[in-house]
Design an enzyme around this catalytic site. Structure first.
Site, PDB file in Angstrom:
ATOM      1  N   CYS A  31       0.841  -1.206   0.000  1.00  0.00           N
ATOM      2  CA  CYS A  31       0.000   0.000   0.000  1.00  0.00           C
ATOM      3  C   CYS A  31       0.875   1.253   0.000  1.00  0.00           C
ATOM      4  CB  CYS A  31      -0.970  -0.007   1.182  1.00  0.00           C
ATOM      5  SG  CYS A  31      -0.249  -0.407   2.782  1.00  0.00           S
ATOM      6  N   GLY A  32       1.932   1.203  -0.788  1.00  0.00           N
ATOM      7  CA  GLY A  32       2.794   2.372  -0.931  1.00  0.00           C
ATOM      8  C   GLY A  32       3.481   2.741   0.378  1.00  0.00           C
TER       9      GLY A  32
END
Length: 287
Positions: free
Chosen positions: A90-91
């Protein structure tokens, strides 16, 4: 130079990865809609709770009132409640929360304060453990829960209150990511104990029934659970937004890589065909 077989294998592998990242993007988009609805429903309640506490606090002298509202008068030991996701991909979502908590912990230690860390979520625990393993007092794992309810946040609030009542810390701060949009999630630090009072709240006069102390005895512990619940919901929306954005970027990067590898494959194949033609023509001329 890579063989045609190697290039075909590489292209097929990237295409398979692209399908996975595209699917993950679509799943994150579906989960985001549900998470966004939940956080939008929880925000007004949590904000109104803060407003009520601000008005109640205005009726006390500075430093006076219940300990959960005013604190215990000390600031030697700080509890950092760090809420992150249970999963990655998720980055920079988890890293940004951990970075804010780490900066706070290091600043407190530089002032000679004691630091304790309560982790909500595996990813934050994994990152903080490398530097603050001895300071971590517990990890609360929520992976088994498909959807977070207030009943899941309330035991965490009760645990924090119990630690405070047992004089295990003086100040508690909650770290999470506030959801703004798919491309913007804001790492946030919010003080839980003493209760953080919103600025600029107009004073309102309350009449208490049965009495102020009895109402605050229920309201203050519930506020801690409400703020933790709100933070977990904010995190859920932020996580899916960040994952949706990260998977979109990964899908685009995979597409660019497929184009690049396909170009290399076509050039290599053309060069091999040209080489074979030259060899055939040369052989024919030799005859």
């Amino acid at each position: 130079m890579a063989s045609l077989k190697d290039l075909r294998t590489r292209i097929a592998s990237v295409k398979a990865t692209q399908k996975i990242t595209k699917a993950m993007q679509m799943v994150a988009a579906a989960k985001l809609r549900r998470a966004q609805s939940s956080v939008e429903a929880a925000r007004p309640y949590a904000e109104r709770m803060g407003t009520v506490l601000a008005n109640l606090a205005s009726g006390f002298e500075p430093g006076a009132g219940p300990a959960l509202l005013a604190g215990n008068g000390r600031s030697e030991t700080h509890l950092l409640v760090v809420a992150t996701a249970e999963r990655g991909l998720c980055g920079g979502f988890n890293t940004s929360i951990v970075r804010l908590a780490r900066e706070k912990a290091l600043a407190l230690q530089a002032e000679g304060k004691n630091v304790k860390i309560l982790c909500i979520g595996k990813k934050g625990h994994d990152q903080l453990r490398r530097q603050f393993e001895k300071q971590i007092v517990d990890l609360i794992d929520l992976r088994a829960l498909r959807q977070i309810a207030f009943e899941n946040a309330e035991p965490i609030g009760k645990k924090v209150i119990k630690m405070f009542e047992q004089a295990e810390f003086d100040v508690a701060t909650l770290f999470y990511s506030k959801y703004r949009s798919v491309i913007q999630q804001i790492p946030t630090a919010q003080r839980l104990i003493p209760a953080e009072i919103p600025a600029g709240v107009a004073a309102v006069s309350y009449e208490f029934e049965p009495d102020q102390d009895e109402i605050l005895a229920v309201l203050l512990p519930r506020n801690i659970s409400v703020q933790i619940f709100r933070a977990i919901l904010e995190n859920a929306a932020s996580e899916q937004g960040a994952r949706m954005s990260a998977m979109d970027n990964a899908t685009r990067n995979a597409g660019d890589m497929i184009k690049k590898q396909t170009t290399i494959y076509n050039r290599t194949r053309q060069a091999m065909i040209t080489k074979e033609l030259i060899e055939i023509i040369s052989g024919a001329e030799a005859l």
